[in-house]
Motif scaffolding. Structure first.
Motif, short mmCIF file in Angstrom:
data_model
loop_
_atom_site.label_atom_id
_atom_site.label_comp_id
_atom_site.label_asym_id
_atom_site.label_seq_id
_atom_site.Cartn_x
_atom_site.Cartn_y
_atom_site.Cartn_z
N GLY A 15 0.80 -1.22 0.00
CA GLY A 15 0.00 0.00 0.00
C GLY A 15 0.83 1.27 0.00
O GLY A 15 0.29 2.36 0.14
N SER A 16 2.14 1.14 -0.18
CA SER A 16 3.00 2.32 -0.29
C SER A 16 2.84 2.94 -1.68
O SER A 16 2.63 2.22 -2.66
N ASN A 17 2.96 4.25 -1.75
CA ASN A 17 2.85 4.97 -3.02
C ASN A 17 4.12 5.73 -3.32
O ASN A 17 4.76 6.26 -2.41
N THR A 32 9.32 10.96 -5.07
CA THR A 32 8.94 10.94 -3.66
C THR A 32 8.33 9.59 -3.33
O THR A 32 7.73 8.94 -4.18
N TYR A 33 8.49 9.18 -2.06
CA TYR A 33 8.01 7.87 -1.61
C TYR A 33 7.19 8.08 -0.35
O TYR A 33 7.64 8.73 0.61
N HIS A 34 5.97 7.53 -0.34
CA HIS A 34 5.13 7.56 0.86
C HIS A 34 4.89 6.12 1.28
O HIS A 34 4.05 5.40 0.71
N VAL A 37 4.11 1.58 5.75
CA VAL A 37 4.55 0.89 6.96
C VAL A 37 5.90 1.46 7.40
O VAL A 37 6.63 2.05 6.60
N THR A 38 6.21 1.28 8.69
CA THR A 38 7.51 1.72 9.20
C THR A 38 7.91 0.85 10.38
O THR A 38 7.05 0.28 11.05
N THR A 39 9.23 0.73 10.59
CA THR A 39 9.75 0.01 11.74
C THR A 39 9.73 0.88 13.00
O THR A 39 10.06 0.39 14.08
N SER A 40 9.39 2.16 12.86
CA SER A 40 9.49 3.09 13.98
C SER A 40 8.11 3.52 14.47
O SER A 40 7.09 3.18 13.87
N ASP A 71 16.26 7.72 10.59
CA ASP A 71 17.68 7.71 10.20
C ASP A 71 18.06 6.41 9.50
O ASP A 71 19.16 5.90 9.68
N THR A 72 17.15 5.89 8.70
CA THR A 72 17.37 4.65 7.95
C THR A 72 17.40 4.95 6.46
O THR A 72 17.00 6.04 6.04
N THR A 73 17.87 3.99 5.67
CA THR A 73 17.98 4.15 4.21
C THR A 73 17.53 2.87 3.54
O THR A 73 17.89 1.78 3.99
#
Ligand code: BTN
Length: 121
Positions: A15-17, A32-34, A37-40, A71-73
């Motif tokens: 579901g990321s855009n 751009t990336y939206h 989900v996130t690990t944080s 602070d991730t890549t």
């Protein structure tokens, strides 16, 4: 024959855009990336990406997302496929690098996965 074009709006299996713009003559692009989900626990914010692609009908490409809220890549690499009906699909793999405080924690600092993107219309 049909050409797979990276420019435009894409959504993936999580579901990321993302939006890819400005593909230049030498194959460099921005966007751009939206993420969905996130690990944080941080609030998700739209983040910049930069990448390169080859110039052929089903190009391979790579891009890096520098997460603006974290602070991730993440690096993605993949290929743009187009079928007989002109439907485009991006098949990718990604590496997500965490920021760890010590070299002793390096061993588990990188996640790997796959994402499939289709064009948002
Ligand atoms: C983070 O949580 O550290 C930043 C966001 C990471 C999102 C990851 S990148 C690979 C996977 N594909 C997505 O669309 N989102 C997750």
């Amino acid at each position: 024959s049909l050409h797979c074009n990276l420019t435009g709006n894409w959504t993936n299996d999580l579901g990321s855009n993302m939006t890819i713009v400005n593909v230049s003559n030498n194959g460099e692009f921005k966007g751009t990336y939206h993420t969905a989900v996130t690990t944080s626990k941080n609030e998700i914010k739209e983040s910049p990406l930069v990448g390169t692609r080859h110039n052929n009908s089903q190009p391979t490409f790579g891009f890096t997302v520098n997460w603006s809220f974290r602070d991730t890549t993440t690096v993605f690499t993949g290929q743009c496929f187009v079928d007989k009906e002109g439907n485009e699909t991006l098949k990718t793999m990604w590496l997500l690098r965490s920021n760890v405080s010590s070299i002793d924690d390096n061993w588990n600092a990188t996640m790997v996965g796959t994402n499939t993107f289709t064009r948002l219309r």
